[in-house]
Design an enzyme around this catalytic site. Sequence first.
Site, PDB file in Angstrom:
ATOM      1  N   ALA A  75     -31.488  -5.065   2.565  1.00 56.06           N
ATOM      2  CA  ALA A  75     -31.602  -6.324   1.817  1.00 56.06           C
ATOM      3  C   ALA A  75     -30.422  -6.615   0.896  1.00 56.06           C
ATOM      4  CB  ALA A  75     -32.904  -6.418   1.025  1.00 56.06           C
ATOM      5  N   ALA A  76     -29.336  -5.851   1.017  1.00 53.21           N
ATOM      6  CA  ALA A  76     -28.152  -6.145   0.199  1.00 53.21           C
ATOM      7  C   ALA A  76     -27.638  -7.552   0.526  1.00 53.21           C
ATOM      8  CB  ALA A  76     -27.063  -5.119   0.463  1.00 53.21           C
ATOM      9  N   GLY A  77     -27.503  -7.831   1.819  1.00 54.72           N
ATOM     10  CA  GLY A  77     -27.016  -9.147   2.247  1.00 54.72           C
ATOM     11  C   GLY A  77     -28.007 -10.251   1.912  1.00 54.72           C
ATOM     12  N   ASP A  78     -29.299  -9.949   2.039  1.00 55.31           N
ATOM     13  CA  ASP A  78     -30.327 -10.956   1.733  1.00 55.31           C
ATOM     14  C   ASP A  78     -30.312 -11.302   0.248  1.00 55.31           C
ATOM     15  OD1 ASP A  78     -31.117 -10.679   4.386  1.00 55.31           O
ATOM     16  OD2 ASP A  78     -32.679  -9.220   3.913  1.00 55.31           O
TER      17      ASP A  78
HETATM   18  O1  RIB Z   1     -32.307  -7.460   5.928  1.00 61.43           O
HETATM   19  C1  RIB Z   1     -33.243  -6.470   5.645  1.00 61.43           C
HETATM   20  C2  RIB Z   1     -34.533  -6.740   6.336  1.00 61.43           C
HETATM   21  O2  RIB Z   1     -34.323  -6.664   7.740  1.00 61.43           O
HETATM   22  C3  RIB Z   1     -35.638  -5.740   6.059  1.00 61.43           C
HETATM   23  O3  RIB Z   1     -36.398  -6.047   4.928  1.00 61.43           O
HETATM   24  C4  RIB Z   1     -36.429  -5.709   7.357  1.00 61.43           C
HETATM   25  O4  RIB Z   1     -37.678  -6.320   7.258  1.00 61.43           O
HETATM   26  C5  RIB Z   1     -35.543  -6.432   8.373  1.00 61.43           C
HETATM   27  O5  RIB Z   1     -36.046  -7.648   8.681  1.00 61.43           O
END
Ligand code: RIB
Length: 307
Positions: free
Chosen positions: A250-253
């Site tokens: 989730a760094a990019g998210d």
């Molecule tokens: O980008 C990270 C996410 O990728 C995780 O939370 C996992 O659910 C996947 O979808």
Amino acid sequence: MLNKVTVLGSLNVDTILQIPRLPQPGETLAMSDKRNAGGGKGANQAISAARSGAKTSFIGKIGDDENGRMMLSFLKDAGINTDQVTISGKGTGQAFILLQDSGENSIIIFGGANQEIKEKDIENARETIQKSDFIVTQFETPSDQAKNAFKIAKAANVVTVLNPAPAHKNVDPELLKNVDLITPNETEAEILTEIKVVDELTAHEAATRLQELGAKNVIITLGGHGAYYKTPTNEKLVKAFKVNAVDTTAAGDTFLGALVSRLNKDFSNLEESIIYASKASSLAVQKVGAIPSIPTEKQVLAALNEE
Ligand code: RIB
């Protein structure tokens, strides 16, 4: 309150398996820890935007199950409007994350309900999309529906952001021509352009190719090296904040949600927003889990002040 952001995307419950290293084919390996956390690229990006102060809405699908109810409560707890989150006959999406002690991860996903988003769901969300400043989506939900949502968005002067993850080759040109900002990481940029991104020069080449394919602006995230941006008039590598990563999930998210919470629609504050987003992401990688690791605006601003 900052931007109005709509995220069309995935909701997954992540099962994180902590392992010393990836097993070899045929090898059995003991894990040192196992835990569940909320995740999914869509949910992570929406929660990051909301925790950074954006008025956020979500378009997505969950199954009629415990995981779905849990994901819905994560969105609601973050203050996200969930009117357009509906229930499918398939189970809620899941991700199995192999987290190595080095902090690197490998992810296997079960799409489930995420893959059940249909044209009528986008149609039902038309007004939500039209009232937004930004719409953000990824490739964990059907790309045909991303195309439909972006058509509605462009007609209403809403800025469209595509996070092409997980990456696949041959993205529909009809989708790309409606993309105002595309945000691959270096691996995704290579899959999309066939240019291996290893430094600023190759990032420039890949970004140029993505613009030729139709995306107007590009940010390639380069992990610990930073984020390279290219607009029609400007380009630069913005350096990352140096931290010890324990989990890069989730760094990019986190980066993307934080970015769109405060980016001006004309991109005039792009560099400043990238610095804020990089700081948010650098905080997220210091904690295990996707949703549990995403910082609030207060935490990001405090960390920026300490610089
Ligand atoms: O980008 C990270 C996410 O990728 C995780 O939370 C996992 O659910 C996947 O979808």
